[in-house]
Write a protein that holds these residues in place. Structure first.
Motif, mmCIF file in Angstrom:
data_model
loop_
_atom_site.group_PDB
_atom_site.id
_atom_site.type_symbol
_atom_site.label_atom_id
_atom_site.label_comp_id
_atom_site.label_asym_id
_atom_site.label_seq_id
_atom_site.Cartn_x
_atom_site.Cartn_y
_atom_site.Cartn_z
ATOM 1 N N LEU A 6 1.417 6.357 9.849
ATOM 2 C CA LEU A 6 0.692 5.216 9.837
ATOM 3 C C LEU A 6 0.642 4.573 11.729
ATOM 4 N N LYS A 59 6.747 8.794 8.422
ATOM 5 C CA LYS A 59 6.077 7.770 7.808
ATOM 6 C C LYS A 59 5.080 6.828 8.681
ATOM 7 N N LEU A 118 0.975 -1.086 0.136
ATOM 8 C CA LEU A 118 -0.144 0.129 -0.019
ATOM 9 C C LEU A 118 0.858 1.613 0.091
ATOM 10 N N LEU A 119 1.720 1.042 0.264
ATOM 11 C CA LEU A 119 2.539 2.567 0.324
ATOM 12 C C LEU A 119 4.612 2.054 0.110
ATOM 13 N N GLU A 174 8.100 3.393 -1.113
ATOM 14 C CA GLU A 174 8.523 4.744 -1.375
ATOM 15 C C GLU A 174 10.186 4.767 -1.611
ATOM 16 N N VAL A 211 5.327 -0.688 3.359
ATOM 17 C CA VAL A 211 4.211 -0.840 3.813
ATOM 18 C C VAL A 211 3.227 -1.592 3.325
ATOM 19 N N THR A 212 3.002 -3.162 3.481
ATOM 20 C CA THR A 212 1.747 -3.893 3.953
ATOM 21 C C THR A 212 1.193 -3.800 5.114
ATOM 22 N N PRO A 213 -0.494 -3.760 5.675
ATOM 23 C CA PRO A 213 -0.981 -3.956 6.761
ATOM 24 C C PRO A 213 -0.250 -5.101 7.931
#
Lengths: 142, 437
Positions: free
Chosen positions: A34, A30, A5-6, A8, A68-70
């Motif tokens: 989150l 960041k 989902l993110l 960078e 990043v994922t959950p």
């Protein structure tokens, strides 16, 4: 595996001490936004700073990426060389090949890689002499 | 950012605010926004450090404290002077004169916070012997620094030493000793702190690490100064009261005073909230893991630099240095020698409530939603000019992007974006006019 989902990418240049630490500072910011828990945040902070400084001190430059994922935070550092001749030796505490500039700035205690491994839930390092080193570190969020 | 109201001593005087960007640009936690020509403080993020009070040219930022009238609310009143109060009077050679002047002002008794600092110093020195505690241990004395950690460095909260502030320890001892001496009930006594800063006032109303503060109110050092100055201008008429604190306890008024009191060589003393921010960032990166103790003070010079002090902080620091040296010449006792072991178990020195992280920086409670918002923040930030001019009312372009995503601002509040848009529109109109012709 769930979708990222993110993502960078932070380019990190060799011996660029003026910018050293900026990528990890942004990563921390960041993760705080989150709402990543304090315990994970602390471990990512330590590992991301170490890996960023490794790029500055030891590599010919490279890219640090944050995904990043959950479920997890993934840090990947991929450099353009020179590669590590003996990985086993490099992973030993106290072993360092840092030059005088780095040492004069207080780096080069030989704790970088062991520290990263200790702080990450998943750790993987691959190195090819002349090509470069890739380090993957996973941090579980739950 | 939820809108749950929290107590804050730092406030805005709407009448005086011009809506300039001074406070906006100096807030360490990005807790200020200028909207509709007035500053607004975001309750969740404000740490009551008072930087905005210092920087505001229009005196629109104020610290709410109790007025001297609070003395009438109690049957008895005990003054709790912060050691920084001594630094306000250049002409004194003995802190006892300040204690006598406070008595003269109407307080029934005076108990020095410097004495509380002695007890706390001994407690921290003992804490530092425990190798299982994280390093560096972080001082809990400056409430603004502790709140900064809650908001911006929540992962460092386990490093904060769980010993109460000198003000709290002093308040508990003061009440207990006064009630014993006078034979009165605890509720008959008002324990009133003389404060150099709004952060301490906030720490009384909404305590850190304890459910309830032992202090009943706080009077601004600036306010009490105007009453003490005339009394202390004629020292020949005054007889100093005996002081019970050591020179070390008095030294807590300035940066590094705490470190000297706990005899910790391997410590770092940092003053100024922005400087504390930078060093805490390094602690977070584990760059200072070989350090034993971190003493951070939000104000330059330590508490003598508080926004509610009168005297120039450098002059006050010098006064404290002389008072410490005079006191140590008379009694060279260290806190360890001066505070009896029996005292260490008699009072509540440890915090009894955990200091929780403040999630004011979080974009959403649901991490998936937070990630979507963060992506949007990145997209908007990339479109903004990056001047960080503050004209939109947010401190940086990035903070502005966050405000847009959270629904607190809209893109056209950026004057540079607006200018571009107007230019495009003007060009389109010219084009339109030409095609019609």
């Amino acid at each position: 595996m769930s979708s990222t989902l993110l993502h960078e990418d932070y380019p990190v240049e060799a011996e660029d001490y003026t910018r050293a630490g900026e990528a990890s500072a942004d990563i921390k910011r960041k993760l705080k936004q989150l709402g990543v828990s304090a315990g994970v945040l602390r471990r990512v902070s330590v590992a991301s700073y170490e890996v960023e400084l490794n790029l500055v001190i030891h590599s010919r430059g490279g890219v640090l990426s944050l995904e990043v994922t959950p479920e997890r935070v993934l840090l990947v550092s991929a450099d353009r060389g020179p590669g590590i001749p003996d990985l086993e030796l490099a992973m030993r505490e106290g072993w360092s090949t840092a030059n005088e500039t780095a040492r004069s700035l207080g780096f080069g205690a030989g704790m970088g890689l062991p520290n990263m491994k200790r702080n990450a839930d998943e750790f993987d390092i691959e190195s090819q002499l002349g090509t470069g080193t890739t380090i993957r570190m996973g941090f579980l969020l739950s | 950012m939820d809108t749950k109201t929290r107590y804050h001593s730092v406030r805005l005087d709407k009448e005086l605010c011009k809506g300039c960007t001074n406070c906006l640009m100096h807030c360490p936690t990005e807790a200020i926004r200028v909207r509709k020509g007035r500053a607004h403080i975001l309750d969740e993020r404000c740490i009551d450090c008072g930087e905005c009070i210092r920087i505001c040219n229009y005196h629109a930022k104020i610290a709410a404290t109790d007025s001297l009238d609070i003395l009438h609310q109690f049957r008895y009143c005990v003054a709790l002077p912060a050691p920084s109060l001594y630094g306000q009077f250049r002409n004194i050679s003995d802190v006892g004169y300040v204690l006598a002047a406070l008595r003269k002002l109407g307080f029934d008794d005076v108990f020095e916070v410097a004495r509380g600092a002695d007890v706390v110093s001994r407690a921290i020195a003992e804490k530092l012997k425990d190798p299982s505690l994280p390093r560096p241990l972080i001082s809990s004395a400056c409430p603004a620094v502790v709140r900064l950690i809650q908001v911006s460095f929540p992962d460092l909260l386990p490093n904060v030493v769980d010993i109460r502030q000198p003000m709290e320890v002093a308040a508990e001892i003061a009440r207990s000793e006064f009630c014993r001496a006078r034979g009165c009930a605890p509720e008959d006594v008002g324990i009133l702190f003389i404060t150099p800063c709004p952060a301490k006032m906030t720490a009384i109303r909404s305590p850190l690490g304890q459910k309830r503060s032992a202090v009943d109110g706080a009077i601004s050092m600036m306010e009490i100064y105007s009453h003490l100055r005339p009394i202390l201008s004629h020292l020949d008429r005054e007889e100093p009261l005996p002081s019970t604190s050591t020179g070390y306890g008095i030294g807590w008024a300035t940066s590094s005073g705490e470190t000297k009191s706990i005899f910790q060589e391997n410590a770092l003393c940092v003053d100024g909230i922005q400087n504390c921010f930078r060093v805490l960032e390094e602690i977070e990166n584990n760059k200072l893991s070989d350090l034993t103790f971190f003493e951070g003070n939000a104000c330059i010079g330590g508490c003598v630099g508080g926004p509610l002090t009168f005297e120039n902080n450098y002059v006050a620091k010098n006064t404290i240095r002389k008072l410490v040296s005079n006191t140590l010449k008379k009694h060279p006792d260290t806190p360890r020698e001066s505070v009896p072991a029996s005292m260490m178990n008699k009072y509540h020195l440890r915090m009894d409530t955990p200091i929780d992280a403040n999630s004011a920086m979080k974009l959403d409670d649901d991490i998936t939603v937070a990630m979507q918002k963060l992506r949007r923040v990145n997209e908007i930030t990339a479109e903004l000019p990056g001047y960080d001019c503050g004209s939109c009312g947010s401190p940086t372009c990035r903070a502005f992007a966050e405000d847009i995503v959270l629904g607190y601002a809209n893109e056209m509040e950026c004057i540079h974006r607006l200018k571009d848009k107007l230019q495009t529109m003007a060009e389109q109109m010219v084009e339109l006019a030409q095609t019609k012709r």
